[in-house]
Design a protein around this motif. Structure first.
Motif, PDB file in Angstrom:
ATOM      1  N   HIS A   5       0.850  -1.195   0.000  1.00  0.00           N
ATOM      2  CA  HIS A   5       0.000   0.000   0.000  1.00  0.00           C
ATOM      3  C   HIS A   5       0.884   1.242   0.000  1.00  0.00           C
ATOM      4  O   HIS A   5       1.468   1.595   1.029  1.00  0.00           O
ATOM      5  N   ALA A   6       0.955   1.903  -1.148  1.00  0.00           N
ATOM      6  CA  ALA A   6       1.779   3.102  -1.270  1.00  0.00           C
ATOM      7  C   ALA A   6       1.086   4.128  -2.148  1.00  0.00           C
ATOM      8  O   ALA A   6       0.376   3.774  -3.097  1.00  0.00           O
ATOM      9  N   HIS A   7       1.295   5.393  -1.826  1.00  0.00           N
ATOM     10  CA  HIS A   7       0.844   6.510  -2.658  1.00  0.00           C
ATOM     11  C   HIS A   7       2.096   7.210  -3.168  1.00  0.00           C
ATOM     12  O   HIS A   7       2.911   7.679  -2.357  1.00  0.00           O
ATOM     13  N   LEU A   8       2.259   7.255  -4.467  1.00  0.00           N
ATOM     14  CA  LEU A   8       3.469   7.815  -5.059  1.00  0.00           C
ATOM     15  C   LEU A   8       3.164   9.099  -5.807  1.00  0.00           C
ATOM     16  O   LEU A   8       2.041   9.304  -6.285  1.00  0.00           O
ATOM     17  N   ALA A  12       7.962   9.143  -8.861  1.00  0.00           N
ATOM     18  CA  ALA A  12       7.726   7.716  -8.639  1.00  0.00           C
ATOM     19  C   ALA A  12       8.847   6.836  -9.180  1.00  0.00           C
ATOM     20  O   ALA A  12       9.238   5.859  -8.540  1.00  0.00           O
ATOM     21  N   VAL A  27       5.354  -3.263  -5.644  1.00  0.00           N
ATOM     22  CA  VAL A  27       4.626  -2.209  -4.934  1.00  0.00           C
ATOM     23  C   VAL A  27       3.196  -2.165  -5.465  1.00  0.00           C
ATOM     24  O   VAL A  27       2.987  -2.180  -6.684  1.00  0.00           O
ATOM     25  N   VAL A  29       0.364   0.334  -5.806  1.00  0.00           N
ATOM     26  CA  VAL A  29       0.065   1.761  -5.748  1.00  0.00           C
ATOM     27  C   VAL A  29      -1.441   1.925  -5.589  1.00  0.00           C
ATOM     28  O   VAL A  29      -2.215   1.335  -6.337  1.00  0.00           O
ATOM     29  N   ALA A  40      -2.396   5.664 -11.632  1.00  0.00           N
ATOM     30  CA  ALA A  40      -1.815   4.451 -11.053  1.00  0.00           C
ATOM     31  C   ALA A  40      -1.633   3.376 -12.120  1.00  0.00           C
ATOM     32  O   ALA A  40      -0.612   2.673 -12.156  1.00  0.00           O
ATOM     33  N   VAL A  50       4.986  -3.090 -10.475  1.00  0.00           N
ATOM     34  CA  VAL A  50       4.014  -2.162  -9.899  1.00  0.00           C
ATOM     35  C   VAL A  50       2.607  -2.593 -10.296  1.00  0.00           C
ATOM     36  O   VAL A  50       2.345  -2.898 -11.460  1.00  0.00           O
ATOM     37  N   ALA A  52      -1.818  -1.880  -9.212  1.00  0.00           N
ATOM     38  CA  ALA A  52      -2.674  -0.770  -8.816  1.00  0.00           C
ATOM     39  C   ALA A  52      -3.927  -1.249  -8.102  1.00  0.00           C
ATOM     40  O   ALA A  52      -4.578  -2.202  -8.536  1.00  0.00           O
ATOM     41  N   GLU A 195       8.495   6.197   1.975  1.00  0.00           N
ATOM     42  CA  GLU A 195       8.525   5.666   0.615  1.00  0.00           C
ATOM     43  C   GLU A 195       8.718   4.161   0.685  1.00  0.00           C
ATOM     44  O   GLU A 195       9.100   3.615   1.733  1.00  0.00           O
TER      45      GLU A 195
END
Length: 231
Positions: A5-8, A12, A27, A29, A40, A50, A52, A195
């Motif tokens: 769980h990440a918000h970039l 990024a 990751v 996103v 995303a 990555v 989403a 991050e």
């Protein structure tokens, strides 16, 4: 390792390169608006490893409507869209009317059921409505329902004794780890923007709490992420 769980932001690519350099190969996103969902997916297309999660945050419930949920439905057909969310209830900020939050949440739960996707749930000061893990007293119900429990950087904080006790109690096959970046930087890097590279500190805290080797924990969380997200 995986950050589930990440918000970039705009940097990024650089952030993801730093994550890969310390062994964070994947990751998820997380989007909070339809526009964010499109961004995303664009990032997931451009970057290996990555994926989403596509959703509309409860803060947006005052302006989001059924047409936005239908836009998510179309986007969720993308092969790298792995979950609906984040969605849920936020009774702490109350940026949107609570009834509107509930309607939007219910619509996204239905969307997840229709598409066969798991749900990434945001809950804050709404534990009487939503039993998603955010504090140790909710752990028993979360685990009894077979939900996955994801720990972030706050499990590393010096006074997070109850969270670490909860981390010991979670079934191994329901354990996940995340950053929720750019928020909740772990103790070792507090004061900095969080991050995905920093999820290593969360893995280390979880391994110590559970009395297991870091490599074994990482392998288990990887397998759990594969299972829940279909990676």
């Amino acid at each position: 390792m995986i950050d589930t769980h990440a918000h970039l932001g705009e940097d990024a690519s650089e952030v993801l390169a730093r994550a890969r350099s310390v062994g964070v190969a994947r990751v998820v996103v997380v989007a909070t608006t339809v526009a964010g969902a499109k961004a995303a997916l664009a990032l997931a297309d451009a970057e290996e490893g990555v994926y989403a999660a596509l959703g509309i945050h409860p803060h947006e419930a005052g302006s989001a409507g059924p047409e936005d949920v239908e836009r998510l439905r179309v986007l969720l057909a993308h092969p790298k869209a792995v979950a609906v969310g984040e969605t849920g209830l936020d009774h702490f900020r109350d940026y949107a009317p609570r009834e509107a939050q509930r309607r939007l949440f219910e619509a996204q739960l239905a969307l997840a059921a229709d598409t066969g996707k798991p749900v990434v749930i945001h809950t804050r000061d709404a534990d009487d409505v939503l039993h998603c893990f955010s504090s140790p007293p909710l752990l028993a119900e979360a685990t009894s329902r077979g939900w996955y429990v994801s720990f972030a950087g706050n499990v590393t904080f010096k006074n997070a004794y109850e969270l670490r006790a909860a981390a010991r109690a979670v079934r191994a096959d329901r354990l996940l780890a995340e950053t929720d970046s750019p928020y909740l930087a772990p103790q070792a890097v507090r004061g900095r923007r969080n991050e995905p590279a920093f999820v290593v500190h969360t893995y280390e805290a979880l391994a110590a709490a559970r009395g297991t080797q870091l490599s074994a924990l990482a392998a288990q969380i990887d397998a759990n992420a594969d299972s829940v997200f279909g990676l």
